[in-house]
Design an enzyme around this catalytic site. Structure first.
Site, short mmCIF file in Angstrom:
data_model
loop_
_atom_site.label_atom_id
_atom_site.label_comp_id
_atom_site.label_asym_id
_atom_site.label_seq_id
_atom_site.Cartn_x
_atom_site.Cartn_y
_atom_site.Cartn_z
N GLU A 226 3.60 -24.28 -6.41
CA GLU A 226 4.50 -24.16 -5.27
C GLU A 226 5.80 -24.94 -5.45
OE1 GLU A 226 4.17 -22.21 -2.75
OE2 GLU A 226 2.10 -21.55 -3.05
N SER B 13 -18.26 20.56 5.17
CA SER B 13 -17.71 21.68 5.94
C SER B 13 -16.90 21.25 7.15
CB SER B 13 -18.84 22.61 6.39
OG SER B 13 -19.39 23.30 5.29
#
Length: 797
Positions: free
Chosen positions: A96, A381
């Site tokens: 960082e 389907s």
């Protein structure tokens, strides 16, 4: 620590600001000076007692009831920097802010990169020290603007003058968010490793530093372990680069396995899957302004009020219905999860609002897999109305009374060598119906009602696969079709649900909602409004609509889908009031669906194993467990709701047709095959057909009669005038069930002249006489099986 808090030369605050001003002026011009002074004057006062303590966020249902509270206080334990192993803070410094102990709150190199990005109109690049990150989280909103960046720098300098470096680093390590509601390194250590932060190893410390980059997303070791491990090793490499660890220690640490411990089960709120979906919705909406991690921080610490669309009363009903429908079904898998799993969804299709959601049989954390939104499964389907019949109604002016021949259909897809004979043979693709039989001539209505596969394939072929997919994507907003690449959905198997990626329950249910909502798509909404702790509106969602299809076509498709529930594959979904829907079953029984709707709500149900597994015919068909659960859901949510029908548009007309022709009734059409069909004005038939013909045949052989036939008693019979067909080429020789009623193709034989008595010239021959009656036709016909009665399905192709 990386370095002790060493003495450093005090630099005037205003000297630092002067350097910053000169940099801004140099890059942006003199006009920036006034802006800069105004921003500084508007900066909040630095108050050490007001470090912006976290505030609880409340999530509400549509009636204003609290669903859950989002906060972090109960999962944060303060820890002293001096008690931590040195490699833990060093891991954060390495990834960082490795110059943390050398700068005064702002890193000149980082500031220059940020200033250059601002001057060039780009996104901010770097420039945030640990001090700045702490300032951003403690004093400012996380929005990414030039004004906030300047205020962040101004306050960072003040913090550096008031606190030592170790104090700032300690505040930072106790505040940072790691996901899973864990704030600070102590809570994170407990959450991911089940131990105190003071006992973390080097590789474990590096993993925490890695997680902080994207705590709830890409670098979460629970969701994306490979990415988390890669970034952990990057942190370790940075530590080695900056001399915080030796290369030998780095090489050893990066080879250590990444072992994380799932946090202990904790109470999760009602509708946990929905709550997380809503949180993600808010993050997506706000991340453009605050960044993704900033948006999460705002949600968990900002005291927001999130007003959602869910109704807790309906949610409890749908949860109870799912539990009842799955009672006695399933067993735990290796992970302890009950299988098969389930998802269910309830939408108000008029507004697009989600009213209830079940993403699985149980939720152990907010971020558990949501099978209603995240799982992409084969729809079987259930896809037929979406990608076959709706596009055909719109693009090809298909009508529900048109007919198609449900007869053997196959395509040669290639050549293969028989392993026994060595001979080359054709490879065939031959879609079959669920019953392995062929009905024969059927109407579109019957084809969809009985979920016949072959007619669906023929309809899609007539429309064109690409046109149908494009229409479903653009109008029903199905987003997961694959249209490019070697493996894609541009083939006729799509008519049967063979989708490359699969489809989510959410998108399927929303698509069916279009049919319920008179052809209008309502975009899905989970969150109505978000307010901050001061009551200011951060986000407000209003219904958004799009016309997808004509109201008449939507009503006709709905009318057919009502027959699915009344007479077809979805009869277990019958709730005794107007309802329409469609079953979905995959060939291996791995996915089972029921999607349907009433005039009030649209609902979808899916069941299946997380790892696709054959569930067997009893549990793995859409007309059984999913239809039963759907029935229970819809009965429950419609309690005390007045019964109503789907409103019929003014442009719908009726016609009495013969189900064998799809045309107006003719004299030979038997009463059992006459029914009333519905059409958009202008599409109804205007003439009769000839589905039946009368012909003289021999009583003994049923062959066509012609004069002179021996052993023939001529009688007049009525026959089905159906088109020719090919038997199945797989060796079974199957033919349509109505073939036995077809007009015979052979004539009775004439006697052999050699067998005639002497001096008898015989019947004189037949010349070109081939008998009376029309030749077999080529498209229009109808009926089903023995009686052809009832509604039917498919356009004549």
């Amino acid at each position: 620590m990386a370095a002790p808090a060493k003495k450093r030369r005090r630099v005037s605050l205003w000297k630092l600001l002067l350097v910053l001003i000169l940099g801004v002026l140099f890059l942006s011009g003199g006009a920036a000076l006034g802006f800069f002074i105004g921003v500084v004057n508007d900066t909040p006062a630095f108050n050490p007692k007001q470090l912006n303590p976290p505030q609880t966020t409340f999530v509400y249902d549509v009636k204003g009831r609290v669903i859950t509270e989002l906060h972090e206080e109960q999962n944060r334990v303060e820890v002293r920097l001096k008690d931590l192993p040195p490699h833990l803070p060093r891991a954060f410094l390495a990834i960082e802010d490795h110059r943390f102990y050398e700068h005064y709150g702002l890193d000149p190199k980082g500031v220059f990169r940020a200033a250059l990005s601002i001057a060039l109109g780009r996104e901010f690049q770097g420039g945030s020290t640990i001090t700045q990150q702490l300032i951003k989280n403690a004093f400012l909103t996380p929005e990414q603007t030039l004004r906030r960046k300047i205020q962040e720098l101004f306050l960072a300098i003040q913090m550096e003058r008031r606190y030592t470096k170790d104090e700032i680093l300690e505040l930072y390590l106790n505040r940072i968010y790691f996901g899973e509601s864990a704030y600070g390194v102590q809570a994170a250590a407990k959450t991911f490793f089940g131990k105190d932060a003071t006992r973390l190893s080097l590789s474990e410390s590096a993993l925490l530093a890695a997680i902080a980059k994207s705590p709830e997303g890409y670098y979460s070791p629970f969701r994306n372990p490979d990415a988390a491990r890669t970034r952990r090793n990057i942190v370790l490499e940075m530590m080695s680069t900056y001399g915080m660890i030796t290369s030998e220690i780095f090489n050893k640490a990066k080879e250590e396995p990444m072992v994380v411990t799932k946090p202990a089960k904790r109470k999760v709120p009602t509708a946990a899957h929905f709550v997380w979906y809503a949180i993600e919705d808010v993050v997506t909406a706000l991340e453009g302004q605050y960044g993704r991690s900033g948006a999460f921080d705002l949600i968990y610490n900002g005291g927001l009020k999130i007003y959602t669309t869910i109704d807790l009363d309906l949610q409890r009903k749908i949860e109870a219905a799912v539990a009842e429908g799955l009672k006695g079904i399933g067993k735990p898998d290796a992970k302890g999860l009950l299988q098969p799993q389930v998802s269910a969804l309830l939408l108000d299709h008029a507004t697009g609002e989600i009213k209830a959601m079940v993403g699985g049989r149980e939720a152990t954390t907010l971020s558990d897999l949501n099978r209603a939104t995240q799982s992409l499964r084969q729809p079987g389907s259930a896809i037929k109305p979406v990608v076959v019949y709706a596009p055909a109604l719109v693009l090809n002016r298909l009508t529900s009374g048109m007919v198609i021949d449900d007869s053997p259909y196959f395509r040669i897809t290639g050549r293969k060598q028989d392993p026994k004979t060595g001979k080359m043979e054709n490879e065939l693709w031959m879609p079959e119906n669920y019953t392995k039989t062929y009905t024969g001539l059927v109407t579109v209505r019957e084809a969809l009602t009985q979920s016949l596969n072959v007619p669906a394939v023929k309809v899609l072929e007539e429309v064109g696969v690409k046109k149908a997919l494009d229409w479903a994507r653009d109008n029903l907003e199905i987003s997961t079709f694959v249209t490019e690449g070697r493996i894609n959905d541009g083939n006729l198997a799509t008519a049967l649900g063979g989708i490359t990626k699969g489809i989510s329950l959410l998108e399927m249910t929303r698509a069916f909602g279009v049919f319920a909502n008179r052809g209008v798509l309502s975009r899905t909404i989970a969150v109505r409004k978000v307010e901050d702790s001061y009551g200011r509106v951060l986000l407000e969602n209003r219904p958004q609509f799009k016309v997808a299809m004509d109201p008449g076509n939507a009503w006709i498709l709905t009318h057919v889908l009502q027959d699915v529930i009344k007479f077809g594959t979805g009869q277990r979904a019958n709730i005794g009031r107007a309802a329409a829907g469609k079953t979905g079953t995959t060939t291996d029984y791995a996915d089972a669906w029921f999607i349907g709707y009433t005039p009030n709500y649209s609902a979808g149900v899916w069941i299946g194993h997380d790892q696709p597994t054959n569930m067997g015919r009893e549990n793995g068909t859409g007309g059984r467990v999913p239809a039963t659960i759907w029935n229970l859901i819809m009965k429950a949510v419609h309690e005390n709701v007045p019964v109503q029908d789907f409103p019929r548009p003014d442009n719908i007309v009726e016609a009495q047709i013969c189900s064998k022709s799809g045309l107006l009734v003719d004299p030979l059409c038997p009463p059992s095959q006459r029914y009333t069909e519905f059409y958009i004005q202008g599409t109804q038939p205007t003439r009769t057909g000839n589905p039946y013909v009368q012909a003289e045949v021999c009583l003994e052989s049923n062959q066509l009669y012609r004069p002179g036939c021996s052993n023939c008693t001529p009688v007049t019979k009525t026959f089905l005038n159906r088109p020719p067909f090919n038997p199945t080429p797989d060796g079974t020789g199957r033919v349509p069930l109505d073939a036995k009623y077809a007009l015979p193709m052979e004539y009775c034989p004439l006697p052999d002249p050699s067998e005639l008595p002497p001096n008898d010239g015989g019947p004189g021959g037949t010349g070109d006489d081939t008998g009376e009656g029309p030749a077999p036709g080529g498209g229009n016909g109808g009926g089903s099986g023995d009686d052809g009665g009832g509604p039917g399905g498919g356009p004549g192709v």
